[in-house]
Scaffold this active site. Sequence first.
Site, mmCIF file in Angstrom:
data_model
loop_
_atom_site.group_PDB
_atom_site.id
_atom_site.type_symbol
_atom_site.label_atom_id
_atom_site.label_comp_id
_atom_site.label_asym_id
_atom_site.label_seq_id
_atom_site.Cartn_x
_atom_site.Cartn_y
_atom_site.Cartn_z
ATOM 1 N N CYS A 199 37.416 -25.868 -13.004
ATOM 2 C CA CYS A 199 37.815 -24.928 -14.073
ATOM 3 C C CYS A 199 38.647 -25.584 -15.177
ATOM 4 O O CYS A 199 38.873 -24.981 -16.219
ATOM 5 C CB CYS A 199 38.553 -23.743 -13.476
ATOM 6 S SG CYS A 199 37.589 -22.907 -12.212
ATOM 7 N N HIS A 253 42.173 -20.269 -19.267
ATOM 8 C CA HIS A 253 41.064 -20.084 -18.322
ATOM 9 C C HIS A 253 41.131 -18.657 -17.764
ATOM 10 O O HIS A 253 42.197 -18.182 -17.350
ATOM 11 C CB HIS A 253 41.179 -21.121 -17.206
ATOM 12 C CG HIS A 253 40.248 -20.874 -16.071
ATOM 13 N ND1 HIS A 253 38.921 -20.574 -16.262
ATOM 14 C CD2 HIS A 253 40.453 -20.861 -14.718
ATOM 15 C CE1 HIS A 253 38.353 -20.390 -15.080
ATOM 16 N NE2 HIS A 253 39.260 -20.542 -14.139
ATOM 17 N N ASN A 265 35.335 -14.983 -13.580
ATOM 18 C CA ASN A 265 35.738 -16.381 -13.734
ATOM 19 C C ASN A 265 34.475 -17.234 -13.860
ATOM 20 O O ASN A 265 33.727 -17.368 -12.894
ATOM 21 C CB ASN A 265 36.571 -16.774 -12.499
ATOM 22 C CG ASN A 265 36.980 -18.231 -12.496
ATOM 23 O OD1 ASN A 265 36.466 -19.034 -13.275
ATOM 24 N ND2 ASN A 265 37.886 -18.580 -11.603
HETATM 25 N N1 COA Z 1 37.952 -6.117 -1.551
HETATM 26 C C1 COA Z 1 38.762 -5.431 -0.721
HETATM 27 N N2 COA Z 1 39.689 -6.022 0.039
HETATM 28 C C2 COA Z 1 39.793 -7.354 -0.021
HETATM 29 C C3 COA Z 1 38.971 -8.135 -0.860
HETATM 30 C C4 COA Z 1 38.028 -7.459 -1.640
HETATM 31 N N3 COA Z 1 37.198 -8.115 -2.492
HETATM 32 N N4 COA Z 1 39.317 -9.426 -0.714
HETATM 33 C C5 COA Z 1 40.319 -9.471 0.190
HETATM 34 N N5 COA Z 1 40.590 -8.218 0.604
HETATM 35 C C6 COA Z 1 41.621 -7.808 1.574
HETATM 36 C C7 COA Z 1 41.947 -8.888 2.577
HETATM 37 O O1 COA Z 1 41.040 -8.867 3.655
HETATM 38 C C8 COA Z 1 43.343 -8.506 2.994
HETATM 39 O O2 COA Z 1 43.281 -7.464 3.906
HETATM 40 P P1 COA Z 1 44.256 -7.441 5.183
HETATM 41 O O3 COA Z 1 45.629 -7.345 4.605
HETATM 42 O O4 COA Z 1 43.810 -6.223 5.918
HETATM 43 O O5 COA Z 1 44.004 -8.731 5.896
HETATM 44 C C9 COA Z 1 43.951 -7.927 1.705
HETATM 45 O O6 COA Z 1 42.831 -7.564 0.869
HETATM 46 C C10 COA Z 1 44.830 -8.889 0.972
HETATM 47 O O7 COA Z 1 44.139 -10.132 0.883
HETATM 48 P P2 COA Z 1 44.739 -11.355 0.108
HETATM 49 O O8 COA Z 1 43.791 -12.506 0.175
HETATM 50 O O9 COA Z 1 46.153 -11.562 0.591
HETATM 51 O O10 COA Z 1 44.771 -10.743 -1.376
HETATM 52 P P3 COA Z 1 45.527 -11.254 -2.643
HETATM 53 O O11 COA Z 1 46.504 -10.261 -3.108
HETATM 54 O O12 COA Z 1 45.994 -12.681 -2.497
HETATM 55 O O13 COA Z 1 44.353 -11.252 -3.699
HETATM 56 C C11 COA Z 1 42.902 -12.817 -4.816
HETATM 57 C C12 COA Z 1 43.244 -12.118 -3.511
HETATM 58 C C13 COA Z 1 41.754 -13.759 -4.554
HETATM 59 C C14 COA Z 1 42.506 -11.781 -5.851
HETATM 60 C C15 COA Z 1 44.168 -13.605 -5.315
HETATM 61 O O14 COA Z 1 44.698 -14.378 -4.266
HETATM 62 C C16 COA Z 1 43.857 -14.475 -6.468
HETATM 63 O O15 COA Z 1 43.473 -14.018 -7.502
HETATM 64 N N6 COA Z 1 44.069 -15.805 -6.340
HETATM 65 C C17 COA Z 1 43.703 -16.744 -7.353
HETATM 66 C C18 COA Z 1 42.241 -17.068 -7.186
HETATM 67 C C19 COA Z 1 41.626 -17.733 -8.384
HETATM 68 O O16 COA Z 1 41.890 -17.354 -9.491
HETATM 69 N N7 COA Z 1 40.802 -18.731 -8.106
HETATM 70 C C20 COA Z 1 40.095 -19.469 -9.090
HETATM 71 C C21 COA Z 1 41.040 -20.360 -9.814
HETATM 72 S S1 COA Z 1 40.196 -21.379 -10.906
#
Ligand code: COA
Length: 318
Positions: A111, A245, A275
């Site tokens: 990215c 980004h 993204n």
């Molecule tokens: N829909 C519903 N629930 C979801 C889900 C989805 N698409 N994805 C994860 N969950 C659930 C998980 O299973 C978890 O449930 P649990 O508490 O029962 O185990 C809960 O939501 C929280 O998961 P978590 O991974 O802790 O969520 P988060 O708040 O960290 O959000 C992202 C996840 C991916 C949105 C976040 O971490 C993020 O944006 N990170 C940056 C990623 C990114 O930008 N990557 C590319 C960079 S170039």
Amino acid sequence: MIGKIIGTGSCVPARVIDNNEMATIVETSDEWIKERTGIRSRCISESETTTSMAVEAAKKALEDAKINAKDIDMIIVSTLTANSAMPTTAALVQKEIGATKACCFDLNSACSGFIFGYNTAIAYINAGIYNNILVVGSECLSNIVDWTDRRSCILFGDGAGAAVVSSKYGGNNQVAGYSDGAKGSALTCAGIKDKNVDASEHHQFIEMDGQEVFKFAVRRVPEIINEVVSKAGLELKDVAMYVLHQANYRIIESVAKRLGEDIEKFPTNMQKYGNTSSASIPILLDELNRAGKLKCGDKIVMAGFGGGLSWGAAVLEW
Ligand code: COA
């Protein structure tokens, strides 16, 4: 440093998949995706490819720059989803647009790729080697997304963006880029299978530690923005717009807050496209350019971050 973006172009697939449709693919909801990421829909290729979108975006950028393809000295395509390892996507773009004089290569820094490509263009221009460089970011992430992993597949989309960078005009450019290979395991995708690796161990799809990537981005992006702005002899208040980004709205909100800058200075379009990795910055730049939102003389900051881990930024004058 000299160099100026004199034209932009972009291309996204026709097929749109909104969050409600995503909820028919994995267990998720429009509400969850919108609240955690800001994303509402993404464009997913059917007939479009990384190469075809790169060509389309490149043609539009040349048209916008009012430059003949034969005057392009170099083509850099940033991609982690090239259709072939050889010929490079850049060489395929060269063939399609007729840039017969150009030196062509692909670059992959996930990215951050478009920024690293742009920074490379600025370096070539300031070394006095080339005058007109076409930089493209093109991705077909739908090919490497694990469509059964709801934590990652909801984030990504396909698309391409391009910019022509020229030496003919001045500008107060500054660039920076970093990598932290020791943290690379936070965001991975295997690529070509090594003959010695068992098929069951070959992780061909994107795997991500979302929280690790989130923490990395909100720390490193403000740092590098402060670095390039200060290298350019500017203050944050002098920056008209931050083109970041488009990974996640909450990351952008947090960067704005850490910089103490108004969120209004951070345009976003991840709502529509998700993204798109190295394509996200040039797609947004092209939308802003075509909407007349970038004024001559505006100081713009671009910043990318992602796999590697890697992060990069540039200050430029529009
Ligand atoms: N829909 C519903 N629930 C979801 C889900 C989805 N698409 N994805 C994860 N969950 C659930 C998980 O299973 C978890 O449930 P649990 O508490 O029962 O185990 C809960 O939501 C929280 O998961 P978590 O991974 O802790 O969520 P988060 O708040 O960290 O959000 C992202 C996840 C991916 C949105 C976040 O971490 C993020 O944006 N990170 C940056 C990623 C990114 O930008 N990557 C590319 C960079 S170039």
